[in-house]
Design a protein around this motif. Structure first.
Motif, PDB file in Angstrom:
ATOM      1  N   LEU A 233       0.830  -1.196   0.000  1.00 27.27           N
ATOM      2  CA  LEU A 233       0.000   0.000   0.000  1.00 27.27           C
ATOM      3  C   LEU A 233       0.871   1.255   0.000  1.00 27.27           C
ATOM      4  O   LEU A 233       0.633   2.191  -0.778  1.00 27.27           O
ATOM      5  CB  LEU A 233      -0.916  -0.009   1.220  1.00 27.27           C
ATOM      6  N   ASN A 234       1.896   1.272   0.860  1.00 25.52           N
ATOM      7  CA  ASN A 234       2.777   2.444   0.918  1.00 25.52           C
ATOM      8  C   ASN A 234       3.581   2.617  -0.363  1.00 25.52           C
ATOM      9  O   ASN A 234       3.784   3.745  -0.832  1.00 25.52           O
ATOM     10  CB  ASN A 234       3.718   2.344   2.124  1.00 25.52           C
ATOM     11  N   ARG A 235       4.041   1.505  -0.940  1.00 22.70           N
ATOM     12  CA  ARG A 235       4.797   1.595  -2.190  1.00 22.70           C
ATOM     13  C   ARG A 235       3.919   2.163  -3.292  1.00 22.70           C
ATOM     14  O   ARG A 235       4.356   2.996  -4.094  1.00 22.70           O
ATOM     15  CB  ARG A 235       5.329   0.222  -2.606  1.00 22.70           C
ATOM     16  N   GLU A 242       4.851  10.425  -6.302  1.00 22.08           N
ATOM     17  CA  GLU A 242       5.919  10.904  -7.177  1.00 22.08           C
ATOM     18  C   GLU A 242       5.356  11.397  -8.507  1.00 22.08           C
ATOM     19  O   GLU A 242       5.838  12.384  -9.071  1.00 22.08           O
ATOM     20  CB  GLU A 242       6.951   9.793  -7.409  1.00 22.08           C
ATOM     21  N   GLN A 243       4.334  10.733  -8.989  1.00 23.26           N
ATOM     22  CA  GLN A 243       3.705  11.202 -10.223  1.00 23.26           C
ATOM     23  C   GLN A 243       3.085  12.586 -10.031  1.00 23.26           C
ATOM     24  O   GLN A 243       3.186  13.457 -10.903  1.00 23.26           O
ATOM     25  CB  GLN A 243       2.628  10.199 -10.656  1.00 23.26           C
ATOM     26  N   PHE A 274      11.243   4.557   1.195  1.00 21.77           N
ATOM     27  CA  PHE A 274      11.139   3.908  -0.111  1.00 21.77           C
ATOM     28  C   PHE A 274      12.071   4.499  -1.164  1.00 21.77           C
ATOM     29  O   PHE A 274      12.397   3.825  -2.137  1.00 21.77           O
ATOM     30  CB  PHE A 274       9.692   3.967  -0.614  1.00 21.77           C
ATOM     31  N   THR A 275      12.492   5.743  -0.986  1.00 20.24           N
ATOM     32  CA  THR A 275      13.313   6.391  -2.016  1.00 20.24           C
ATOM     33  C   THR A 275      14.717   6.756  -1.554  1.00 20.24           C
ATOM     34  O   THR A 275      15.580   7.055  -2.371  1.00 20.24           O
ATOM     35  CB  THR A 275      12.632   7.677  -2.523  1.00 20.24           C
ATOM     36  N   ALA A 282      14.267  15.805  -3.057  1.00 22.55           N
ATOM     37  CA  ALA A 282      14.066  15.325  -4.429  1.00 22.55           C
ATOM     38  C   ALA A 282      13.609  16.445  -5.342  1.00 22.55           C
ATOM     39  O   ALA A 282      14.071  16.579  -6.478  1.00 22.55           O
ATOM     40  CB  ALA A 282      13.043  14.187  -4.431  1.00 22.55           C
ATOM     41  N   LEU A 283      12.720  17.303  -4.848  1.00 24.10           N
ATOM     42  CA  LEU A 283      12.248  18.427  -5.644  1.00 24.10           C
ATOM     43  C   LEU A 283      13.338  19.450  -5.891  1.00 24.10           C
ATOM     44  O   LEU A 283      13.463  19.990  -6.991  1.00 24.10           O
ATOM     45  CB  LEU A 283      11.050  19.084  -4.946  1.00 24.10           C
ATOM     46  N   ARG A 284      14.171  19.711  -4.860  1.00 25.31           N
ATOM     47  CA  ARG A 284      15.278  20.647  -5.034  1.00 25.31           C
ATOM     48  C   ARG A 284      16.286  20.120  -6.033  1.00 25.31           C
ATOM     49  O   ARG A 284      16.812  20.861  -6.873  1.00 25.31           O
ATOM     50  CB  ARG A 284      15.951  20.920  -3.689  1.00 25.31           C
TER      51      ARG A 284
END
Length: 289
Positions: A233-235, A242-243, A274-275, A282-284
């Protein structure tokens, strides 16, 4: 590969039919931008060379190599230095498996291609295929495609099913992970999660609604998917988040709420798990590219 380049690919057809075609590319070009789709996909290189990125793992493939993308896997393809490059593309919707077996058993087969596990085989080199039954089926499939004989579309579908059957028999256990009925139920649960991931899903209540005890459901789900229901579920939620972050331009809080996380701090914790990074970092990083 930039995450902002990832797109959700819409099927060329209604989504319930297989696709088989050739793609030609010049050197040093993007043959296939990073994208996600529900179909199982195979690339069989006709000529030239390619760099394939599959869920952040890179593969260099060339003439005669075969690579498999499970449904839901992010993949990206770039050509090499060869002047001419081409590959055969085979796309199979999950529903295709269900038409060749009874309902419950078909779910077991579909699930073999629905999860991109690290231990699963996804690449076959030309040398490895020489003495392999997979190569014979591929050659017959290509001949049907190129010669265009009477009823070739029927033959192509049958050969694609034979190809999948060969892969199933060679690279999966001969015994089913669970019985047919349980396979069907777990497959239904996976589809439910894909559609209702943003809702507050209680595992015990979900098991009950599918007619299973919690302990049986928990054991069976992990045996089939290789992970607990909570992790699945979390994955799924993090993949959807992320999308939203990189494709739709949503903020971290917007993505968290849209994917079922009421606590931003908990969302960040799960995202890091997870990442390996936080959504803010990640956004930066993406913005700096």
């Amino acid at each position: 590969m930039k995450k902002s380049d990832i797109r959700i690919e819409e099927p060329r057809v209604a989504g319930q039919e297989i696709e088989f075609f050739v793609q030609n590319n010049l050197k040093n070009t993007i043959a296939c931008r990073a994208h996600i789709h529900k179909a199982v996909e195979l690339l069989y290189v006709k000529e030239g060379s390619y760099t394939v990125t599959l869920d952040n793992t890179r593969y260099e493939i060339g003439e005669g190599d075969l690579i498999l993308f499970c449904s839901g896997a992010i993949h990206h393809v770039v050509t090499g230095e060869s002047a001419q490059n081409s590959y055969y593309v085979i796309k199979i919707p999950p529903s295709f498996f269900l038409g060749f077996a009874k309902r419950d058993a078909g779910a077991e087969y579909a699930m073999r291609f629905a999860l991109n596990r690290r231990e699963s085989k996804c690449l076959w080199r030309k040398e490895e295929l020489k003495e392999n039954e997979i190569k014979r089926v591929l050659d017959t499939l290509v001949n049907e495609f190129t010669q265009g004989k009477y009823a070739s579309e029927v033959a192509i579908k049958l050969k694609i099913m034979e190809l999948l059957l060969t892969i199933l028999r060679q690279y999966t256990p001969s015994e089913p992970l669970v019985n047919d009925q349980t396979s069907h139920l777990i497959y239904a649960v996976m589809n439910y999660v894909q559609e209702r991931f943003a809702e507050d899903i209680d595992e015990k209540e979900l098991a009950k609604s599918y007619g299973m005890s919690y302990s049986h459901f928990s054991r069976s789900f992990k045996k089939v998917t290789g992970m607990t229901f909570k992790n699945y579920l979390n994955r799924t939620r993090i993949s959807k988040a992320e999308q939203l972050l990189f494709l739709k331009g949503c903020s971290v809080s917007e993505a968290a709420i849209a994917c079922g996380y009421n606590s931003i701090s908990y969302f960040i914790k799960v995202y890091r798990l997870f990442t390996g990074t936080t959504p803010y970092k990640a956004l930066r990083s993406e913005a700096a590219k």
